[in-house]
Every structure is written in C-alpha cells, then in structure tokens.
Motif scaffolding. Sequence first.
Motif, short mmCIF file in Angstrom:
data_model
loop_
_atom_site.label_atom_id
_atom_site.label_comp_id
_atom_site.label_asym_id
_atom_site.label_seq_id
_atom_site.Cartn_x
_atom_site.Cartn_y
_atom_site.Cartn_z
N SER A 187 1.00 -1.58 -0.07
CA SER A 187 -0.14 -0.03 0.20
C SER A 187 1.05 1.55 0.17
N ALA A 188 2.25 1.34 0.90
CA ALA A 188 2.63 2.40 0.48
C ALA A 188 3.06 2.23 -0.28
N TYR A 189 4.65 1.98 -1.02
CA TYR A 189 4.58 2.12 -2.36
C TYR A 189 3.31 2.34 -3.57
N GLY A 190 2.51 1.62 -3.24
CA GLY A 190 1.21 2.42 -4.11
C GLY A 190 0.91 3.48 -3.78
N ARG A 191 0.60 4.21 -2.69
CA ARG A 191 0.48 5.39 -2.59
C ARG A 191 1.27 6.51 -3.22
N ALA A 192 2.81 6.43 -3.28
CA ALA A 192 4.01 7.03 -4.19
C ALA A 192 3.84 6.49 -5.22
N GLY A 193 2.63 5.66 -5.43
CA GLY A 193 2.79 5.22 -7.58
C GLY A 193 3.69 4.21 -7.86
#
Length: 1041
Positions: free
Chosen positions: A500-506
């Motif tokens: 989720s963290a990497y997803g938020r950062a694209g």
Amino acid sequence: MSNFVEPPIVIPVVGGALAGGVDGSDAAAALSARLASCTLQATAEGADEDSSQHGHTDPTGGTSSPAQQPIVEAGGSGGGLFILPANYFSDLESVDFASGAPESSELFLRQQSQHQSLAGTVNSCGAPSSVFSLTSGDFGGAGGGHYSGASFSASGLSSTTSNVQVAEDGYSGEFGGFLSSSQLGLGGGGGQAQGQQHYPHSTRRRSEGQTPSNLSNSQHGAQHHHHYTHSSPPVPFPMPQQSASQRRNQGYRKLFQQVTKVSKGQKLTDSEPGAPYTDMTVEDILRIVFKLAPQESTIAAVEKGLYFLDSSATAALLKELSKQGQLKRAVDIFDWLRGLPAGHELSHLCDLYTYTTMISQCGSHQQLRRALELVAEMRSRGIECNVHTYSALMNVCIKANELDLGQDVYRQMLEEGIAPNLVTYNILIDVFVKRGQWEEAIKTLDRLEGQGIQAEVRTYNTVISACNKSGQPEHALQIYERMLAAGVKPSATTYTALISAYGRAGKIDNALEIFQDMIRRGCERNVITYSSLISACEKAGRWELALELFNKMHKENCKPNVVTYNSLIAACAHGGHWEKATEFFQLLQAQGCKPDSITFTALIAAFEKGGQWRRALKALEQMQASSCHPDAAVFNSMMEVLWQSGVIIAQVKALQLWSLANRNGQFRIYTNSRQESPMLQYSTVALTTGAAIVTILRWLVELRSKLLKDGPAFFRESVIMTLHKAKQSRSEQPSLVIYEALSSMLLGSGSPFRAQLLDHTITLDTTSAAMIAWLGSPSFAELVFLVQGGSIRRMSLDMVLSEDVAVAARCMDAFAAIRRLEDATVPNMAMYNAAVIQQRPQVVHLALKYGVAFAFREDTVYDGLMLFDRVMCCGVVFNPNLWPLCLCSCILLSARQGEAGGSPGWPNYESIALLTGFGAGALLAMEHNVRGWLRGDTSAISAQRVVQLYEERLGHYLQEFKPAHRTAKEMPALLVKAAASPACIGVRPSVLAAAVLAVLRSIKGIIPAWPVSLQLMTNYSLASGELPACMLHVESLLQSV
C-alpha cells in the motif's frame, strides 16, 4: 479413631474464617453455664505426618498437642447458647457431643470478616447419645448482608438412629429470617434428609486474605477430624478460613460417595436425587445469560453464581459478555457490584481486574466519560491503577478520537512511576498513526527497543502503516528491514502495508517486488494483500496488471471482497474501460457482495471517462436506492459526464442535478463581502469543468434575478467570483483545464468577466456596470437558455433515456452509412484536373447560384459539389471548359436522389436551359457521361449534411431549444469557406464537418467544443487523428477573411 456410637447429625456452618465476638474465657464460661456435666475430649483422625501427635498448626506456626488443648466444661442441663470464638475451630470438621448433650442447644457463630452472623438452634430431642457434627459451608444470599436470627431445627429425631445431614452445598441462598426444618430438608423420624441445592458447589474464589499457597494447603482441611468428649480439659480451637478449594474438595469426596452407590442401569443422579456436586464456572454463567430473554434481569440470574468467582474470573466473565455482544448485561453486573456496600461478601469482586476490564470495554466517544469516571472511582476506593489500566484508558481515548487526552494519560502514567509495556507502546504508536506523525512512531519504536522490550509483529506493522499513510515508503521499507533483523516474522499485514505504501507513491514496481518477496517467504496472500496490490495498479494506471492479479487471485482460491472489486472498477475507470468496470460491478453483485458508496463512485467515474452519461444516471439512481449517499466526488463526476456529452437533454439534467446536489450541501455559493466593501464577492468550489460551468450558469441566472429584484445598486462597483480548489479527489481536474473552459465560455458569449488563474484558484471579475449591460443582452440569453429546462424538466428519467437511446441509434446507423460511402469513394487528388482546382472558389460560387436558381436545399447543392469532385478525380480525360456543365449535371443528379425529383415545382430541362444556357441535350448527355464515368454510382454526401447529423445527435432537432442553437447563424458561411478551399477537397466529409462544428463551437464559447457523444459516434478525437489538423485549417480559413 472415632469413639462416637451414633452417626452424626451434620449442621452447616458459615464458610470461611469464623471469628467469635468473645474470647476463649468468655466462651468457656458460657459453655460451663450451659453444658452441665458434659466433657469434651479431642482426638484426631487422618492427621498429616507433621501432626503425628494429633496436634495441629496454629496461626503463629506452632503446634499444640491434644493434651495441651483446653477443654470447656459446662455443668447443668437444658438448652443453652454456645458462643465459639474463631480459634475454636482450626482444622475442625466435626464436634461430637458424646454424652450429656443438652435437649436444646443454640450455636451462635459470627463471621467477623464478612460482618455476618448466624444463629442456629439444634434440638437433639434429649438424645444423650446423639452426635452433632459441625462442618464448614456457605450461607449466601441474594442481597448478601447481615444474617441474624436464622434458626435450624431438627426436631422429632430418633434418640438412637437419627442421622440428619445438611451437606455443605445444601444451604438456602435466600433466607430472610428463620428457616424451618422443611426449608432445610430436615424431616422427622429416623430417615435421612438431604439439604436443598440452590447453586453448584464450585466457587472459583478465595477467602479474603488467602493466598495461592495457603489455598493449596487448606485443601487438606477435611483430613483433620477432631472429636471432643466429656473427659477432656477445655481447649481453645483456632478456626481457619475455609477456601473454595476446601469446599470443592469436600464436594468431590461426597460426589465419590454417590459414585460408589451407582448400580447397573442407573445414572449418577438416580442414586442420589437432588445431590448435585457440579462446579459453577464462567462458562456456566455465560450459558445462563445467553438464555435470558431481553426483559429478564441479569442480576437475578447470575447473582448466586458470582459467589463462586474470584475477581479475575469475574473479569473474564465481563469481558466475554462484551465480546459476545452482551455489553449491557456486563455493565449491569459490574454496576450492581459497584453499588454493593463495603461489607458485602461480593464487594471484593470490584478490584483492579474488573475495573480495568470494564474500562477496556468502553469503546465509543459516549463511553469515554464512563471510563474516566471508573478510573476516578478506583482511586477513591484506594485501588491503584497499573499499566494495564492506563493502557486500557489510552485505548478508549483513541477509539473516541481524543488523541490529546490519550497522550495525557500516558504522561500521567509516567509521572506515577509506572513503566509502559509493549501494549502501551503499541497504543501510543496508534496515536501517532492517526496524527500522521510517522517520525514520532519510529521514535517510539526506538524507545521501546532501547528499554529491552521485544517489539511484536503488530508493533512493526503499525509503524509501517504510519509511514505508509504519510507517503514515506522508503522509511516503511527500513522498518521492514529492522523487523527482519530482529527475527520477527512478517505477516500478511506487513506485506500489505508495504504494498500500500508503494502504491500510494505510485511505485508499482516496488510493490510488485514486495509481493514477490512475500511469495518467496511462503507468506499466505489474503484478500487484503491482493486488494492493496490491485489498488496500487489502479493508482499507477496499470489496469491490465490489475486484471492479471485478479485472475491470479482467483486461481489461488482467494475470494475477492467489495474492496477488491472497488479497486478493480477504479482501475478500469482509470484506464477508460467502462465496459470492464460494468462487468466487475455485475460480478460483484453475482458473488453476493453489497456495493457501497466507493463502488458506485468508481463506477460513475468509469462512466464519466467513457462518456456514458445514460449509464451514469442509472448508476446514480441505483446508488440512491441502495441508501448510499452521493458525495462531492460523485456529483462532480455526474456534472462532468452530463455536460461534456454535449447532448441538450443531458445538460438540462445536469442543471437539475445541480439543484439536488446544492440541497445536499454541494456547490454552495457563498457571499464574502463586507458591508463597506465596494466589491460584491462570491466563492464556490468545483472539481470538474462540467461542475464549474453549471455552477457559473446558475450563479449568473441568480445575478439576473437579483438585478430584477433589487436593482443595479445591489451590485456595488464590481463583482467577483472565486472558484477554489478543494481537497484532493480522484474526480478533480487540473485547475488549468477548468480555467480554459470558463474563459472560453465567457469570452464566446460576449461576457465582460475577466478570468484569472493564480495558485490553482480561478477568479472572475468585472465592473458592475458592464455586467448589468451584459445581463440584458441576447448573447446572455442564449448562454443561459438551457437553465430554464423546458419540457425536459418534467420528463421522467426513463423517458429522457429512452428518447436519447432512439436518437443515438438513428444517428449511429446514419453515420455508419456515411463511413461506408466515404470508404468506397476515396478521392484521388493526384488525378484532380489542375485547371479546375485553380477555379475552386468560382466552382463553389456557381454551385450555390445553381441551387438558388433551382430552389434546391443547400445540402443538395453541397452533395452535388461532392459528386462533381468525384468526377474530377475519376481519371477520365475531361475538357476543363466543360466544368460548369458537369457541375450543373451533378447537382441535378444529387437532387433526384436527395429531393423529390419529378414532383410539382421540379424544374424541367427547358427552364434549366433558360437559367444556365445549357441545352437539354447537352445536360442529358453529360448526365449520361457522369453515370458512366462513376459506373452508375452517383451517391455523394457533403460535410454540410454530416453537420446536420451531428447537430441532430446533440438534440438540436428539438424545436423548443432552437434559441440554444448558437452556431446556426455562422455555420453556412463557414461551410462555404471550407468548400471553397482546395485543401478540403480530399478530406472526408465527416472529418471536415467535425472540424467545422468544433471550431465554430469553440469560437462561440460552447463547451465542450467537440462533445463526447460525437466522439463516441465518430471515434474522432481532438488529441489525435485527422481532426486536429483539419481544425487548424478551418481556423486559418476564418482568419483569412
């Protein structure tokens, strides 16, 4: 060995420590007065090895032998009162009156620690050989309190064979005075009576002051059996507290006696009816509570059972009730216990364990005050809070979103010298997560590790979540590495948080790496993991990858939930694939998942991207029917898809929907002017171009109403409207896009407003005088004409949709025919007669002159012109001087196909010859040649006719909306310019028509310039293909005038 002859009569005695109100000498005097000639002799049976001399351990640790035990002597006969101090019955199971028992003897025992008293009267019926055995037991009561005056009568017993037994669990739970022999189960004659059972024997509690060590020792109390005969000297007997284990031990011994009596074919209860020896456990009480009807009292049902629980078991009971959805009953029990007087036998259940448990069960903001009051009550009772109490209170503060208070509780705990534990630190990290203070969360992790506390997987996961929510994926990864170094095995939650963290950062590639690492380590992927990864794909615009993951999820038998489907629908929306989004929405419903507001928001966003305004309206209707309330994102998406369609009835619906949204708190227009200010200031919020346009149109109409109602003075010197940027939303468009659309609309309608864009804020301002003049102009009336709505406002949604479906189908069929014709008649410009092309303006001018002369429609003339171009490009050898004759023949051929050839008023060849100078024979011969050159196919369609088709699709066939047709006046002149341009000869009529319409709408400030409904019908885009270049040429034609 026992020296009594008759079997004992057993009378229950109050359980626990028996404390006398008088000392040994007083008791001796009393006994001497009442027991004339009776001698008490003490012996012991079954003593342990440490008491081999038949001695026993006194409270001070010493051992006294039977010879040293004082004997109480009493002279005389008759009834009397026995007053026995606590030290008389240490390790005592029975007292035998071998001889000289009084005819009527009263026993008064006081249990000092419980502040209860019990008076018992035993009538021996004058039996000199009757034996009275006193055993420990409990006398409980529904309300507890001071039991005085309870009487036990065993009248009518046989003098030699009487055997009356009231077992230790055969007491009455509720006696408010004297109990008769029938109440106790004591019958007359030589039979055996058994006491009544009111609740099971097992207590699950310790007497006051008893520790686990002496509790285990007290289990041997039943082994010490002392008999007192007339010949022994008087002795004082120390009385120990009777524990729950002692009572349970005695109950099991009696149970075993019943076991030995079970015969073949019998059950345990058959051998001894009414002799239950079961334990009362937390589970038993829970079963009782779960069977209660809603109106039944909790206290009445469980009160007696509470006597068998200690405080830790009571805390477990309260916690389990809360866990099973019976919080109210748990509160009822605890509040009842809190209300008991200090001397009540159950009052000790309100201690650190139960208070902390009930504080932890306060889970809402409304219960926060109760939690604080419970802590205050603990302090007032002298119960010291520990780390568990403060941790529970901190957790309640978080649940109530009182984060500052939670930190105050933490600081108070530190001030009291209480060291935080892992639970405390986990809760503190939760506070920082909610505050978005990821750095503080990491510092807390550092602090607890520095104190030698081993963080658990939940601790690391929470810190990773803090970094995740704050957009710090790199720090989240560092915590993950620390976790691995500490030997803590990551869970699915760990990987999900990282994904989720990497997803938020694209950073979808990093998220995929974490996913692969998860697979390598053998960590099970769950639905949350896949949902997070699919969401990351959606944010990165990787909708194809999202579909692949969904398929992988299906192969692993991981059942998707509504969150998964929401991410999939949003991914499809991001990719502009509304069809796939619809498929997943239908699959969601087929799988039994209930769509929520996020589902409908994503679905409507997909329809917005796909220009599916009819489906968006139906989805909104379904959303409202599902009790899901549309938010700002939904209304903004609806405004966008309806307005950008360019369809009149859809735009009228957008204006109607704006009113609904406004009533629900969206698109509010605020007045921010001070009374002394010369400016009249307004402000609003809009996230999309469609929402901004509709809001401004409604605002302008309101300004005109104010002018009519309040006059020009209302507007002061100037008027300003500010469109602010709202918080980030998926439906939000760049401010520059909205600014350009509003600028174009206002400029095209002759508005005096000047648009400015500064730091994502759009400002429209003008002088009041200029605005007032414009509000009364025809251009303003055309701009806001749709706000009135006409008859469409009264049409139901189904009628509106049905109308547009029919128009769309008709126009789609017509356009498909146009494209087939265009594909079949592609002009070869290399073969176009050069001499004729140089005279293109004259050709167009003459064609229009023929149309007027023959009274033909303009579209017929343009179709004839297109047929003429086909002839010029067919490759035949053609005399350039004959082009006027060929043009006239092509127009006549097109008229016969498009208009009613041969009808009254149709020009004959003689009249045509007079108008053109061409003889009838020449005309007939040329028509014959044209058919031959084109092999009999004389069909043609012009850009002007395609423009008509486009306008029909937009709804300009509706007569009541003719005033809204703002391009009607300028369209003919622009079509002439396009037809006269040699560069437009080889352009598809459908493309040229689109360019002409888009350019003209842009000039007039009509948004959108190229409507989505036409994009869907033609597949022509303003961003690519033939249309952009053609529009540039059309724009140059306008500038060349």
